[in-house]
Design a protein around this motif. Structure first.
Motif, PDB file in Angstrom:
ATOM      1  N   SER A 144      37.180   5.620  -6.959  1.00 26.31           N
ATOM      2  CA  SER A 144      35.725   5.467  -6.984  1.00 26.31           C
ATOM      3  C   SER A 144      35.317   4.493  -8.076  1.00 26.31           C
ATOM      4  O   SER A 144      34.286   3.832  -7.979  1.00 26.31           O
ATOM      5  N   ARG A 145      36.151   4.421  -9.113  1.00 30.34           N
ATOM      6  CA  ARG A 145      35.948   3.435 -10.165  1.00 30.34           C
ATOM      7  C   ARG A 145      36.970   2.322 -10.002  1.00 30.34           C
ATOM      8  O   ARG A 145      37.905   2.428  -9.219  1.00 30.34           O
ATOM      9  N   ARG A 146      36.780   1.276 -10.770  1.00 34.27           N
ATOM     10  CA  ARG A 146      37.696   0.152 -10.646  1.00 34.27           C
ATOM     11  C   ARG A 146      39.058   0.482 -11.258  1.00 34.27           C
ATOM     12  O   ARG A 146      39.172   1.102 -12.291  1.00 34.27           O
ATOM     13  N   ILE A 503      49.368  -8.580  -2.264  1.00 39.08           N
ATOM     14  CA  ILE A 503      48.088  -8.863  -2.915  1.00 39.08           C
ATOM     15  C   ILE A 503      47.918  -7.924  -4.102  1.00 39.08           C
ATOM     16  O   ILE A 503      48.082  -6.710  -3.971  1.00 39.08           O
ATOM     17  N   ASP A 504      47.567  -8.488  -5.256  1.00 35.97           N
ATOM     18  CA  ASP A 504      47.209  -7.702  -6.430  1.00 35.97           C
ATOM     19  C   ASP A 504      45.808  -8.105  -6.877  1.00 35.97           C
ATOM     20  O   ASP A 504      45.521  -9.298  -7.027  1.00 35.97           O
ATOM     21  N   ILE A 505      44.950  -7.115  -7.083  1.00 33.59           N
ATOM     22  CA  ILE A 505      43.604  -7.349  -7.600  1.00 33.59           C
ATOM     23  C   ILE A 505      43.504  -6.693  -8.967  1.00 33.59           C
ATOM     24  O   ILE A 505      43.685  -5.474  -9.102  1.00 33.59           O
ATOM     25  N   ASP A 506      43.239  -7.492  -9.989  1.00 34.34           N
ATOM     26  CA  ASP A 506      43.162  -6.994 -11.350  1.00 34.34           C
ATOM     27  C   ASP A 506      41.818  -6.318 -11.597  1.00 34.34           C
ATOM     28  O   ASP A 506      40.756  -6.880 -11.288  1.00 34.34           O
ATOM     29  N   GLU A 507      41.865  -5.102 -12.151  1.00 35.35           N
ATOM     30  CA  GLU A 507      40.627  -4.342 -12.324  1.00 35.35           C
ATOM     31  C   GLU A 507      39.667  -4.982 -13.320  1.00 35.35           C
ATOM     32  O   GLU A 507      38.456  -4.761 -13.251  1.00 35.35           O
ATOM     33  N   HIS A 508      40.168  -5.771 -14.262  1.00 35.18           N
ATOM     34  CA  HIS A 508      39.318  -6.351 -15.294  1.00 35.18           C
ATOM     35  C   HIS A 508      38.801  -7.740 -14.898  1.00 35.18           C
ATOM     36  O   HIS A 508      37.591  -7.969 -14.853  1.00 35.18           O
ATOM     37  N   ARG A 540      26.642 -12.085 -12.255  1.00 34.49           N
ATOM     38  CA  ARG A 540      27.343 -11.143 -13.120  1.00 34.49           C
ATOM     39  C   ARG A 540      27.882 -10.029 -12.233  1.00 34.49           C
ATOM     40  O   ARG A 540      27.464  -9.844 -11.099  1.00 34.49           O
ATOM     41  N   TRP A 541      28.869  -9.328 -12.758  1.00 37.65           N
ATOM     42  CA  TRP A 541      29.448  -8.217 -12.011  1.00 37.65           C
ATOM     43  C   TRP A 541      28.670  -6.942 -12.319  1.00 37.65           C
ATOM     44  O   TRP A 541      28.278  -6.700 -13.440  1.00 37.65           O
TER      45      TRP A 541
END
Length: 542
Positions: A144-146, A503-508, A540-541
């Protein structure tokens, strides 16, 4: 990628093997040693010799699939505790002959971002007291969170007569994918090759043995093309004799789509079946193949309004939406593909699916939008010639290198919409052509230029003959940034040209990293994509 799980999948399976799970059964299926409800003879106890599958994991839900060897009732337990001391038991559906003894349960109310342990067993229908040895598996639910996200994709399993060679190690690319510990796997189509008969021994031109297909005694239906519902079902079952697939599917949730070989090569309503087929009605074969695919795929069936629908949306946290599309079911007949106006003959996704995809992309607020396609957009995929001697085409590309025409009209409409609505961070993933590649679609290099640039990544095959590379169509301006293909057509899996994508998606940073990897998990290409804030996020995110 950071592992925040309390117990890794590998550790769970290792500990389970030491403390109550045995690698027994066909090819090494994970069975719990917990005693069944009643100790009975194996002859009256149901068996589940083909393992389990986890599929279509979304917020709070997951499909658990398995298959019994006889009529039985499915029982599924799930727990946050690997010992199952605290678990929830669900009385599932009957596995009956009408469904080829397959069954599935849609688990609900699962906690976010948690390791879920599952145990599947079957109760016999004679007394209701003889129970199969339980199968065990494990998966992780979406956050639910990144957090960091990792997934893999590829396509094309058991094609061109290359099946399970035990001397080679079986379909060991599945083990290479399991070793990277992905959150899920997208099977990009050609989950079986129903039109690809096998022989036990394959020799090269010099007469040297190069491949041995196991399990043909158990699945003799693989000796011919599939025509009956039973034969299509057995094509799916054959793959599940492989140890690597059994272990992979017990740990890695899957998202399946289909392409042509689930029915027959390059099928559409205009398909003329060859002399191998006694059933000449392509629509009849399609009906049987669709039923078998839906029975054996670990996917969540759609509603009664369109129960055979395959295209769907898989949300995965705040940074990823996966849009699984179907380029096969709604297409018009394969043709010269040069029509200048849209019609039923130029349909590829079909109007309802196209409108669904446009709206879903527009509504998405996730950082990345992945379109999981079963065919590449700009690669030439020929399909013989028509009665006028004109080249026929299997995919959107038509070899014309001109303005959008034929099936390209739908693709142009979609790309124009994406640009007009300023929908950002779209990546296309696909397989089908049996080599790996990275394509950058550049409007400045294109004939049709009313679109925003995007990337398409191709991976495969998983365990099939390797081919390529194919020529590219200039209509949408694809630039071949990388490709790797075999030196000869139909190179067997032991030739080293089997590929998957990661595929890798970085949380930051939210950077999306793409890696194309070979049979041994070695990276052959890499690319990092920087995201842009979604329209309306004010740069902005959230």
């Amino acid at each position: 990628m950071t592992d925040n799980s309390p117990l890794s999948r590998r550790t769970f399976l290792q500990q389970a093997a030491l403390g109550g799970v045995a690698l027994t059964g066909i090819g090494g299926i994970l069975y719990s040693k917990q005693a069944p409800a009643i100790v009975t003879s194996d002859s009256v106890r149901p068996m589940a010799n083909w393992g389990l599958q986890i599929g279509d994991v979304i917020d709070g839900r997951a499909i658990v699939w398995s298959r019994a060897d006889r009529p039985a009732r499915m029982i599924v337990e799930w727990s946050l505790d690997e010992t199952f001391k605290r678990s929830k038991k669900i009385r599932g559906p009957h596995a009956l002959e009408v469904s080829d003894f397959t069954s599935r349960i849609d688990l609900t109310r699962l906690p976010d971002d948690s390791e879920i342990f599952v145990r599947v067993s079957y109760q016999d229908l004679d007394s209701g007291r003889a129970t199969s040895e339980p199968l065990v598996g494990q998966f992780r639910t979406p956050p639910s969170r990144r957090r960091d996200i990792r997934f893999v994709w590829s396509g094309d399993t058991a094609g061109q007569g290359w099946g399970i060679d035990l001397g080679f190690g079986g379909m060991k690319i599945y083990e290479a994918m399991r070793q990277v510990r992905p959150d899920f796997f997208i099977h990009s189509g050609d989950t079986i090759y129903a039109d690809g008969p096998m022989v036990e021994h394959v020799n090269d031109a010099a007469g040297n043995l190069i491949w041995t297909n196991a399990f043909l005694d158990e699945v003799p239906e693989k000796l011919k093309v599939a025509e009956t519902l039973h034969e299509y079902r057995r094509n799916h079952l054959y793959n599940r004799y492989d140890t690597n697939i059994q272990r992979f599917s017990a740990e890695v949730p899957q998202i399946w789509q289909w392409d042509d070989h689930e029915v027959t090569n390059n099928w559409s309503d205009s398909k003329v079946l060859d002399a191998r087929y006694t059933e000449k009605r392509i629509q009849t074969l399609t009906a049987r193949a669709t039923r078998a695919f839906l029975e054996h795929s670990p996917m969540r069936w759609y509603n009664q309004a369109e129960e055979e629908r395959i295209y769907r949306h898989i949300p995965y946290g705040r940074d990823l939406d996966v849009f699984v599309i179907d380029m096969r079911s709604y297409r018009g007949p394969n043709s010269h593909n040069l029509q200048v106006e849209s019609s039923a003959d130029t349909a590829f996704l079909g109007k309802p699916q196209l409108e669904w995809l446009k709206q879903k992309l527009k509504d998405s607020r996730t950082t990345w939008k992945v379109i999981a396609a079963d065919m590449p957009l700009g690669v030439h995929i020929p399909d013989g010639t028509d009665e006028q001697g004109r080249a026929k085409w299997e995919g959107p590309a038509n070899g014309n290198d001109g303005p959008a025409s034929g099936r390209e009209l739908e693709i142009a409409e979609l790309l124009r919409f994406i640009k007009r609505e300023d929908i950002r961070n779209i990546v296309w993933l696909t397989a089908d052509v049996h080599y790996c590649a990275a394509h950058y679609y550049d409007p400045n290099k294109a004939v049709f230029q009313d679109f925003a640039p995007f990337w398409e990544f191709v991976a495969g095959p998983l365990n099939s003959g390797s081919f390529g590379p194919n020529a590219m169509d200039k209509t949408f301006g694809p630039q071949v940034i990388f490709q790797k293909a075999p030196p000869a057509a139909n190179t067997p899996p032991n030739g080293g040209f089997q590929f998957f994508g990661q595929i890798d998606i970085d949380e930051h940073s939210k950077v999306l990293s793409v890696a194309l990897k070979d049979l041994n998990g070695t990276k052959v290409f890499g690319k990092q994509l920087e995201p842009r804030p979604n329209k309306g996020d004010h740069d902005r995110w959230d």
